[in-house]
Design a protein around this motif. Structure first.
Motif, PDB file in Angstrom:
ATOM      1  N   VAL A  72      -0.242   5.520   1.013  1.00  0.00           N
ATOM      2  CA  VAL A  72       0.815   6.446   1.398  1.00  0.00           C
ATOM      3  C   VAL A  72       1.801   6.547   0.231  1.00  0.00           C
ATOM      4  CG1 VAL A  72       2.563   7.019   3.135  1.00  0.00           C
ATOM      5  CG2 VAL A  72       0.619   5.582   3.783  1.00  0.00           C
ATOM      6  N   ALA A  73       2.449   7.707   0.086  1.00  0.00           N
ATOM      7  CA  ALA A  73       3.482   7.866  -0.937  1.00  0.00           C
ATOM      8  C   ALA A  73       4.761   8.398  -0.317  1.00  0.00           C
ATOM      9  CB  ALA A  73       3.008   8.804  -2.044  1.00  0.00           C
ATOM     10  N   ILE A  74       5.881   7.928  -0.850  1.00  0.00           N
ATOM     11  CA  ILE A  74       7.202   8.446  -0.504  1.00  0.00           C
ATOM     12  C   ILE A  74       7.786   9.073  -1.767  1.00  0.00           C
ATOM     13  CG2 ILE A  74       9.561   7.870   0.223  1.00  0.00           C
ATOM     14  CD1 ILE A  74       8.349   5.439   1.699  1.00  0.00           C
ATOM     15  N   ILE A  75       8.285  10.295  -1.659  1.00  0.00           N
ATOM     16  CA  ILE A  75       8.960  10.938  -2.772  1.00  0.00           C
ATOM     17  C   ILE A  75      10.429  11.114  -2.399  1.00  0.00           C
ATOM     18  CG2 ILE A  75       8.144  13.206  -1.922  1.00  0.00           C
ATOM     19  CD1 ILE A  75       8.872  12.483  -5.626  1.00  0.00           C
ATOM     20  N   THR A  76      11.343  10.702  -3.287  1.00  0.00           N
ATOM     21  CA  THR A  76      12.769  10.775  -3.004  1.00  0.00           C
ATOM     22  C   THR A  76      13.530  10.945  -4.310  1.00  0.00           C
ATOM     23  OG1 THR A  76      14.548   9.728  -1.713  1.00  0.00           O
ATOM     24  CG2 THR A  76      13.197   8.276  -3.096  1.00  0.00           C
ATOM     25  N   GLY A  77      14.862  10.995  -4.214  1.00  0.00           N
ATOM     26  CA  GLY A  77      15.693  11.125  -5.393  1.00  0.00           C
ATOM     27  C   GLY A  77      16.692   9.992  -5.480  1.00  0.00           C
TER      28      GLY A  77
ATOM     29  N   HIS B 149       0.803  -1.230   0.000  1.00  0.00           N
ATOM     30  CA  HIS B 149       0.000   0.000   0.000  1.00  0.00           C
ATOM     31  C   HIS B 149       0.835   1.278   0.000  1.00  0.00           C
ATOM     32  CE1 HIS B 149      -3.350  -2.659   0.713  1.00  0.00           C
ATOM     33  NE2 HIS B 149      -2.866  -3.027   1.890  1.00  0.00           N
ATOM     34  N   VAL B 150       2.142   1.168  -0.221  1.00  0.00           N
ATOM     35  CA  VAL B 150       3.021   2.340  -0.235  1.00  0.00           C
ATOM     36  C   VAL B 150       3.608   2.524  -1.628  1.00  0.00           C
ATOM     37  CG1 VAL B 150       5.108   3.385   0.713  1.00  0.00           C
ATOM     38  CG2 VAL B 150       3.598   2.047   2.207  1.00  0.00           C
ATOM     39  N   ALA B 151       3.409   3.706  -2.207  1.00  0.00           N
ATOM     40  CA  ALA B 151       4.013   4.039  -3.488  1.00  0.00           C
ATOM     41  C   ALA B 151       5.300   4.812  -3.241  1.00  0.00           C
ATOM     42  CB  ALA B 151       3.063   4.890  -4.332  1.00  0.00           C
ATOM     43  N   THR B 152       6.370   4.426  -3.928  1.00  0.00           N
ATOM     44  CA  THR B 152       7.633   5.148  -3.846  1.00  0.00           C
ATOM     45  C   THR B 152       7.924   5.771  -5.203  1.00  0.00           C
ATOM     46  OG1 THR B 152       8.491   3.646  -2.149  1.00  0.00           O
ATOM     47  CG2 THR B 152      10.091   5.018  -3.322  1.00  0.00           C
ATOM     48  N   ILE B 153       8.030   7.098  -5.209  1.00  0.00           N
ATOM     49  CA  ILE B 153       8.343   7.849  -6.422  1.00  0.00           C
ATOM     50  C   ILE B 153       9.787   8.330  -6.299  1.00  0.00           C
ATOM     51  CG2 ILE B 153       7.746   9.831  -7.869  1.00  0.00           C
ATOM     52  CD1 ILE B 153       4.966   9.795  -6.457  1.00  0.00           C
ATOM     53  N   THR B 154      10.630   7.936  -7.246  1.00  0.00           N
ATOM     54  CA  THR B 154      12.041   8.319  -7.214  1.00  0.00           C
ATOM     55  C   THR B 154      12.382   9.120  -8.457  1.00  0.00           C
ATOM     56  OG1 THR B 154      12.573   6.257  -6.037  1.00  0.00           O
ATOM     57  CG2 THR B 154      14.409   7.488  -6.982  1.00  0.00           C
ATOM     58  N   ILE B 155      12.795  10.373  -8.259  1.00  0.00           N
ATOM     59  CA  ILE B 155      13.288  11.158  -9.387  1.00  0.00           C
ATOM     60  C   ILE B 155      14.631  10.552  -9.784  1.00  0.00           C
ATOM     61  CG2 ILE B 155      13.863  13.465 -10.231  1.00  0.00           C
ATOM     62  CD1 ILE B 155      12.243  14.575  -7.847  1.00  0.00           C
TER      63      ILE B 155
ATOM     64  N   TRP C 213      -4.393  13.909  -1.555  1.00  0.00           N
ATOM     65  CA  TRP C 213      -4.601  14.100  -0.121  1.00  0.00           C
ATOM     66  C   TRP C 213      -4.226  12.867   0.679  1.00  0.00           C
ATOM     67  CZ3 TRP C 213      -4.473  18.913   0.252  1.00  0.00           C
ATOM     68  CH2 TRP C 213      -5.102  19.726  -0.693  1.00  0.00           C
ATOM     69  N   LYS C 214      -3.628  11.895   0.026  1.00  0.00           N
ATOM     70  CA  LYS C 214      -3.075  10.761   0.760  1.00  0.00           C
ATOM     71  C   LYS C 214      -1.752  11.208   1.384  1.00  0.00           C
ATOM     72  CE  LYS C 214      -5.314   7.419  -2.284  1.00  0.00           C
ATOM     73  NZ  LYS C 214      -5.170   6.334  -3.273  1.00  0.00           N
ATOM     74  N   PRO C 215      -1.349  10.590   2.493  1.00  0.00           N
ATOM     75  CA  PRO C 215      -0.125  11.022   3.173  1.00  0.00           C
ATOM     76  C   PRO C 215       1.097  10.919   2.276  1.00  0.00           C
ATOM     77  CG  PRO C 215      -1.377   9.466   4.517  1.00  0.00           C
ATOM     78  CD  PRO C 215      -2.003   9.460   3.165  1.00  0.00           C
ATOM     79  N   VAL C 216       1.924  11.959   2.297  1.00  0.00           N
ATOM     80  CA  VAL C 216       3.134  12.001   1.490  1.00  0.00           C
ATOM     81  C   VAL C 216       4.337  12.254   2.398  1.00  0.00           C
ATOM     82  CG1 VAL C 216       4.383  13.209  -0.337  1.00  0.00           C
ATOM     83  CG2 VAL C 216       1.927  12.793  -0.578  1.00  0.00           C
TER      84      VAL C 216
ATOM     85  N   ALA D 179       5.887   5.066   6.673  1.00  0.00           N
ATOM     86  CA  ALA D 179       4.832   4.877   5.674  1.00  0.00           C
ATOM     87  C   ALA D 179       3.982   3.652   5.992  1.00  0.00           C
ATOM     88  CB  ALA D 179       5.439   4.749   4.282  1.00  0.00           C
ATOM     89  N   LEU D 180       4.608   2.556   6.349  1.00  0.00           N
ATOM     90  CA  LEU D 180       3.866   1.335   6.670  1.00  0.00           C
ATOM     91  C   LEU D 180       3.003   1.521   7.899  1.00  0.00           C
ATOM     92  CD1 LEU D 180       6.621  -1.342   5.941  1.00  0.00           C
ATOM     93  CD2 LEU D 180       4.542  -0.915   4.604  1.00  0.00           C
ATOM     94  N   SER D 181       3.497   2.275   8.862  1.00  0.00           N
ATOM     95  CA  SER D 181       2.704   2.554  10.053  1.00  0.00           C
ATOM     96  C   SER D 181       1.463   3.369   9.703  1.00  0.00           C
ATOM     97  CB  SER D 181       3.563   3.313  11.076  1.00  0.00           C
ATOM     98  OG  SER D 181       2.803   3.670  12.209  1.00  0.00           O
TER      99      SER D 181
END
Length: 255
Positions: A51-56, A13-19, A90-93, A190-192
């Protein structure tokens, strides 16, 4: 969608977006902004993503902001910043700040709900140095940090850089961790969050961001409207209390 500038992964259930332009310090050109817009649309519309995580990519830069070389050669065709607020997410980022965030890269930092930074990460702005107005990023940063620190970023350029430790001290960054712990820590959080009621979490986040648009009394009205709507219309309101009273795990509704 075939992706060339970013990586997009979903698990638990966690999306990770990596530039993913480490050779350009993860600078964003037209294609990068287009792909980021697609990714935020996926986060917004896919009910499996909570939930989403944005990173590089790499450990030097989260994002160097607008790709100045590409812009100088061809201008800008896609002018929509590739951050979550511009795509009504509006999902947690969570922003996992893996290195320097420069200029337009500050969009992703400012617009995140939580910011976890590597110890060597830093914030830098060079808008004025290259003849651009520094205004869009401060629209959010001014709601999250002292105006003097935003002015420091704007007017002192590279000399006004703000370290991860200082950003934590002024309340912008939630946690500072060793670089080799950054992604793991972001995912732990994110998992929490993903275990919470998706509907309740999204309503809470949207209410908090919406309250920043108005004064105190109006903000109370906005907040109460979200609270009442959720209590009166969504089954997770009663399920959460019932599960607590019965000492069991709640069964949330996923829409």
């Amino acid at each position: 969608m075939h992706l060339e500038r970013i990586l997009f992964d979903v698990s638990s259930h966690v999306a990770t977006i990596t530039i993913n332009r480490p050779e350009r310090l993860n600078a964003t050109d037209d294609l990068t902004r287009t792909e980021l817009g697609w990714a935020w649309g996926q986060v917004r519309d896919d009910p499996d993503i909570r939930v989403a995580i944005i990173t590089g990519a790499g450990d030097r830069a989260f994002s160097a902001g607008q790709d100045i070389k590409a812009t100088a050669q061809g201008g800008i065709k896609n002018k929509v910043p590739g951050s979550r607020l511009h795509h009504n997410v509006w999902k947690p980022v969570i922003c996992a700040l893996n290195g320097m965030a420069v200029g337009g890269g500050l969009h992703q930092v400012a617009d995140a709900d939580l910011i976890i930074a590597a110890e060597h990460a830093e914030l830098i702005d060079t808008h004025l140095q290259v003849g651009n107005v520094f205004a869009l990023e401060p629209a959010v940063l001014l709601r999250r940090m002292p105006i003097s620190m935003v002015m420091q970023l704007a007017l002192m350029s590279k000399e006004g850089r703000i370290s991860a430790a200082r950003a934590h001290q002024i309340g912008l960054v939630n946690e500072v961790v060793p670089a080799d712990r950054l992604q793991q820590r972001a995912r732990e959080i994110a998992l929490s969050i993903a275990a919470l009621s998706p509907a309740t979490t999204q309503a809470s986040i949207k209410a908090m961001w919406a309250s920043l648009d108005v004064g105190l009394h109006a903000a109370n009205d906005v907040a109460y409207r979200y609270v009442l709507q959720h209590q009166m219309t969504h089954p997770d309101y009663r399920e959460g209390m019932a599960a607590f009273a019965e000492k069991r795990e709640p069964h949330w509704v996923v829409e």
